[in-house]
Design a protein around this motif. Structure first.
Motif, PDB file in Angstrom:
ATOM      1  N   VAL A   1       0.765  -1.183   0.155  1.00  0.00           N
ATOM      2  CA  VAL A   1      -0.020  -0.043   0.004  1.00  0.00           C
ATOM      3  C   VAL A   1       1.041   1.233  -0.096  1.00  0.00           C
ATOM      4  O   VAL A   1       0.682   1.888  -0.987  1.00  0.00           O
ATOM      5  CB  VAL A   1      -1.009   0.040   1.188  1.00  0.00           C
ATOM      6  N   ALA A   2       1.901   1.365   0.997  1.00  0.00           N
ATOM      7  CA  ALA A   2       2.578   2.633   1.091  1.00  0.00           C
ATOM      8  C   ALA A   2       3.695   2.567  -0.052  1.00  0.00           C
ATOM      9  O   ALA A   2       3.749   3.761  -0.598  1.00  0.00           O
ATOM     10  CB  ALA A   2       3.238   2.676   2.381  1.00  0.00           C
ATOM     11  N   PHE A   3       4.215   1.590  -0.416  1.00  0.00           N
ATOM     12  CA  PHE A   3       5.282   1.728  -1.279  1.00  0.00           C
ATOM     13  C   PHE A   3       4.683   1.874  -2.738  1.00  0.00           C
ATOM     14  O   PHE A   3       5.257   2.711  -3.684  1.00  0.00           O
ATOM     15  CB  PHE A   3       6.239   0.633  -1.283  1.00  0.00           C
ATOM     16  N   PRO A   4       3.705   1.297  -3.135  1.00  0.00           N
ATOM     17  CA  PRO A   4       2.951   1.837  -4.430  1.00  0.00           C
ATOM     18  C   PRO A   4       2.677   3.124  -4.555  1.00  0.00           C
ATOM     19  O   PRO A   4       2.655   3.843  -5.542  1.00  0.00           O
ATOM     20  CB  PRO A   4       1.703   0.693  -4.599  1.00  0.00           C
ATOM     21  N   ALA A   5       2.129   3.667  -3.350  1.00  0.00           N
ATOM     22  CA  ALA A   5       1.915   5.238  -3.304  1.00  0.00           C
ATOM     23  C   ALA A   5       3.030   5.985  -3.540  1.00  0.00           C
ATOM     24  O   ALA A   5       3.273   6.890  -4.221  1.00  0.00           O
ATOM     25  CB  ALA A   5       1.234   5.624  -2.063  1.00  0.00           C
ATOM     26  N   ILE A   6       4.350   5.489  -3.094  1.00  0.00           N
ATOM     27  CA  ILE A   6       5.467   6.337  -3.148  1.00  0.00           C
ATOM     28  C   ILE A   6       5.959   6.064  -4.607  1.00  0.00           C
ATOM     29  O   ILE A   6       6.330   7.156  -5.255  1.00  0.00           O
ATOM     30  CB  ILE A   6       6.736   5.543  -2.320  1.00  0.00           C
ATOM     31  N   ILE A   7       5.758   4.894  -5.139  1.00  0.00           N
ATOM     32  CA  ILE A   7       6.187   4.749  -6.490  1.00  0.00           C
ATOM     33  C   ILE A   7       5.232   5.721  -7.538  1.00  0.00           C
ATOM     34  O   ILE A   7       5.764   6.005  -8.573  1.00  0.00           O
ATOM     35  CB  ILE A   7       5.780   3.215  -7.191  1.00  0.00           C
ATOM     36  N   SER A   8       4.074   5.767  -7.261  1.00  0.00           N
ATOM     37  CA  SER A   8       3.385   6.799  -8.184  1.00  0.00           C
ATOM     38  C   SER A   8       3.604   8.239  -8.236  1.00  0.00           C
ATOM     39  O   SER A   8       3.577   8.656  -9.115  1.00  0.00           O
ATOM     40  CB  SER A   8       1.751   6.572  -7.602  1.00  0.00           C
ATOM     41  N   GLU A   9       4.266   8.572  -7.168  1.00  0.00           N
ATOM     42  CA  GLU A   9       4.624  10.112  -6.937  1.00  0.00           C
ATOM     43  C   GLU A   9       6.191  10.216  -7.422  1.00  0.00           C
ATOM     44  O   GLU A   9       6.605  11.360  -7.620  1.00  0.00           O
ATOM     45  CB  GLU A   9       4.393  10.495  -5.620  1.00  0.00           C
ATOM     46  N   ALA A  10       6.770   9.235  -7.023  1.00  0.00           N
ATOM     47  CA  ALA A  10       8.370   9.562  -7.023  1.00  0.00           C
ATOM     48  C   ALA A  10       9.023   9.688  -8.732  1.00  0.00           C
ATOM     49  O   ALA A  10       8.484   8.888  -9.468  1.00  0.00           O
ATOM     50  CB  ALA A  10       9.236   8.205  -6.442  1.00  0.00           C
ATOM     51  N   PRO A  11      10.046  10.613  -8.839  1.00  0.00           N
ATOM     52  CA  PRO A  11      10.589  10.415 -10.111  1.00  0.00           C
ATOM     53  C   PRO A  11      11.381   8.850 -10.174  1.00  0.00           C
ATOM     54  O   PRO A  11      11.745   8.527  -9.332  1.00  0.00           O
ATOM     55  CB  PRO A  11      11.743  11.486  -9.872  1.00  0.00           C
ATOM     56  N   LEU A  12      11.342   8.455 -11.436  1.00  0.00           N
ATOM     57  CA  LEU A  12      11.806   7.130 -11.698  1.00  0.00           C
ATOM     58  C   LEU A  12      11.209   6.071 -11.080  1.00  0.00           C
ATOM     59  O   LEU A  12      11.867   5.151 -10.474  1.00  0.00           O
ATOM     60  CB  LEU A  12      13.386   7.090 -11.404  1.00  0.00           C
ATOM     61  N   GLY A  13       9.729   6.444 -10.512  1.00  0.00           N
ATOM     62  CA  GLY A  13       9.223   5.335  -9.541  1.00  0.00           C
ATOM     63  C   GLY A  13       9.082   3.993 -10.260  1.00  0.00           C
ATOM     64  O   GLY A  13       8.911   2.996  -9.215  1.00  0.00           O
TER      65      GLY A  13
END
Length: 510
Positions: free
Chosen positions: A307-319
Motif C-alpha cells: 500500500v505505502a510503497f505503491p503510493a510512493i512509486i506513483s509519486e516518485a521520479p523514476l518510480g
C-alpha cells in the motif's frame, strides 16, 4: 578405527563462504525489509539501537551459536540431532519441522504477491488508490468467512514459485541451497543498495531519516521497547526453529563456527539498518508529497509493501525503477528464506525415511504446495495468512526455542560441552559468558517476551478477527505444531540410522 557409513549422502556446503551466504540468506527475509524500520521507529528511533544491539549480543548470537552447536556436533537434521542428544528430546526437532511447514505454506503466497507487483510497477496498475487495489481488486480479500474462491493471478504465480522451489531443493545442499544464496544475496544487496541511493535522492528523504533516527531516550524506560528489540532480533536471525541446526550439520568439522555466527549476526543487522534508511527515506518523500507529517504515513508489513510503497512509486521520479528494485528485493529475500525453511523439512524426512534427495523433495514439497495453493490463492488467503503468521511466530517459535534451551541446558546439561565443541576450531572462544547467557539470561528474556505476548493476545483479540478464526488458524495452528512434534517423534528410527553422533575422527558420508 570404525568408519560409520549409511546409504544416503546428506550433502554438505563446499566451504565456509557458501555456508555463511546460506545462513545470511535464511536470516535476511521479508521481516528485515518491512518490519525492522517500523519497530525501530516505534521503539524510540535512534535510541532503539541500544536495546537492539544488546538483544543481538545477549540473545540473537548466543541462540544462533546454540543452534550451530547442536547441528554441527550431532551431524543431523533437527529431529535427528535432538534424538542423538536424547531420545526424549526428539519431539523438539519435529516441533520445529512442523513450524517450518506452517510458515512455508503461507510464505509462498507473499512471494507470489511480490512477484506480481514487480510487473505492476511498470504500469502502476494500482492507480490512485493502492489500498483498494491490493485488498479488493487484486486479492479480492474476504475477511469475514473462509471461501475457496480462487484468485487466478495469485494461483498461477504460486504455481511458478513452488515449481522453482522444487527444482532448487532437488538440486541438493550445495548446488541448490548453497548456489541460490551465493547468487541471490549479492543481487539482493545490489538491488536494495540501488533502491537506497534512489530513495535518498527524493525530496523529503532527510525528514524521513530524522523521524527514524531522532532518539527518544524516554522509550528506553519502557520494558515493551526492550521486548520488541529482542523479538526483532529473535525472529530476523532464523534461530530456534531448526534452520541453523540443519545448515550447521552440512558444515565441515574444522570450520570456524563461532566467527561465522558473528558474521551472520552483524550482516543481518547491517542489512536491517540499510532497510531502515531506504524505507524511511521513501516515506519521508511520501509525507512531503502528501503534505502530512511522516508519522502519518508510517506503516509496516503488508501495509508498507503493498500500500505505502505503491503510493510512493506513483509519486516518485523514476518510480518504475524504485518499484522494480523494491519488489525484486522482496522476492529475492523471501525466496532464500523459503529455501531454508523447506530444507529443515526435507532434511528431517530424508534422515527419518532414508530417502534420496529428489524423492524426499517431492514427498515433502508436493503436499505442502497443494495446501499452500488451496489456502492462499483464494479470497480468504490474506486473512488466514495474517492470523497464522502472528500466532506461529509468537506461540510457535518463541515457545519451542524456550523449551529447547531449557531441555538442552537443564535437562541434559550439555551447554558446557557445546561450548568446548564450538571453541575447538572457533576464532572466538565460548567461555562462561556464553554458558551463562544460554542457561540463565536468554531463557528468562524469552520467557518474559512470551508472557507479554500471551497477555496481549488474550486481552486484545488479534486484528479484530472472529473468535473462531483466531481459535482455528491461530491458537489451533500453534497447538497443532506441538502435537505434530510429539506424534512424529513416536516412530523408531531405522536400524541403519546411528543414534550416536559421529566422533571427530569419523567421516559420515550419509
Amino acid at each position: 578405527m570404525t568408519v560409520t557409513k549409511a546409504p544416503i549422502d546428506r550433502g554438505r556446503f563446499s566451504n565456509k563462504t557458501v555456508f555463511i551466504m546460506a545462513a545470511i540468506g535464511s536470516a535476511v527475509g521479508l521481516g528485515n525489509i518491512w518490519r525492522f524500520p517500523y519497530v525501530a521507529y516505534e521503539g524510540g528511533g535512534g535510541a532503539f539501537i541500544l536495546p537492539y544491539l544488546v538483544a543481538l549480543l545477549v540473545a540473537g548470537i548466543p541462540l544462533l551459536l546454540l543452534d550451530y552447536a547442536i547441528g554441527h556436533s550431532q551431524r543431523g537434521s533437527a529431529p535427528l540431532s535432538f534424538a542423538r542428544l536424547s531420545r526424549r528430546l526428539e519431539f523438539i526437532g519435529w516441533w520445529q519441522v512442523a513450524i517450518c511447514v506452517v510458515i512455508a505454506v503461507y510464505y509462498a503466497a507473499i512471494l507470489a504477491w511480490s512477484a506480481q507487483y514487480v510487473g505492476f510497477s511498470f504500469t502502476q496498475a494500482w492507480g490512485d488508490d493502492p489500498e483498494t487495489f491490493f485488498f479488493e481488486d487484486f486479492l479480492r480479500s474476504q475477511s469475514t468467512s473462509i471461501t475457496l474462491d480462487f484468485v487466478p493471478a495469485v494461483l498461477i504465480t504460486m504455481l511458478i514459485v513452488w515449481l522453482l522451489l522444487i527444482v532448487v531443493m532437488a538440486l541438493g545442499v550445495q548446488n541448490g541451497v548453497g548456489a541460490t544464496s551465493v547468487i541471490f544475496i549479492p543481487v539482493l544487496l545490489i538491488a536494495f543498495g540501488a533502491l537506497v541511493v534512489q530513495a535518498l535522492s527524493l525530496p523529503g528523504a532527510i525528514d524521513g531519516l530524522q523521524t527514524l533516527f531522532q532518539p527518544n531516550w524516554v522509550a528506553l524506560l519502557d520494558p515493551a521497547v526492550w521486548a520488541s528489540a529482542f523479538g526483532q532480533i529473535f525472529f530476523s536471525l532464523s534461530v530456534g526453529f531448526g534452520i541453523m541446526i540443519t545448515y550447521a550439520s552440512y558444515v565441515g568439522r574444522k570450520i570456524d563456527m563461532t566467527g561465522s555466527a558473528f558474521v551472520v549476526g552483524f550482516a543481518n543487522s547491517g542489512f536491517e539498518l540499510l532497510c531502515g534508511i531506504g524505507v524511511f527515506s521513501a516515506l519521508g518523500f511520501l509525507a512531503q508529497a502528501s503534505a502530512v507529517p511522516v508519522d502519518e504515513v508510517v506503516a509496516q508489513g503488508i501495509g508498507l509493501a503493498f500500500v505505502a510503497f505503491p503510493a510512493i512509486i506513483s509519486e516518485a521520479p523514476l518510480g518504475t525503477l524504485l518499484g522494480v528494485l523494491f519488489f525484486t528485493s522482496l522476492v529475492l529475500a523471501g525466496f532464500t528464506s523459503l529455501v531454508s525453511i523447506m530444507e529443515v523439512v526435507i532434511s528431517a524426512v530424508r534422515d527419518k525415511l532414508e530417502l534420496g534427495r529428489v524423492a524426499a523433495t517431492l514427498v515433502v514439497t508436493v503436499p505442502i504446495a497443494l495446501v499452500s495453493i488451496l489456502l492462499f490463492s483464494t479470497t480468504s488467503g490474506l486473512t488466514v495468512l495474517d492470523i497464522s503468521d502472528y500466532f506461529i511466530n509468537r506461540f510457535g517459535i518463541l515457545l519451542v526455542a524456550l523449551v529447547a534451551m531449557l531441555a538442552v541446558g537443564w535437562g541434559i546439561r550439555r551447554v558446557p560441552w557445546f561450548a568446548e565443541h564450538m571453541s575447538r576450531y572457533g576464532s572466538i572462544r565460548l567461555g562462561r559468558w556464553w554458558v551463562a547467557l544460554v542457561l540463565f539470561i536468554t531463557p528468562v528474556l524469552v520467557a518474559f517476551m512470551l508472557v507479554l505476548e500471551v497477555i496481549d493476545a488474550v486481552t486484545v483479540p488479534y486484528g479484530g478477527y472472529a473468535p473462531w478464526m483466531l481459535a482455528v488458524f491461530g491458537w489451533g495452528i500453534a497447538a497443532a505444531a506441538l502435537l505434530a512434534g510429539i506424534l512424529l517423534a513416536i516412530p523408531k528410527w531405522k536400524a541403519s540410522t546411528p543414534l550416536e553422533a559421529p566422533t571427530h575422527d569419523e567421516e559420515v558420508i550419509r
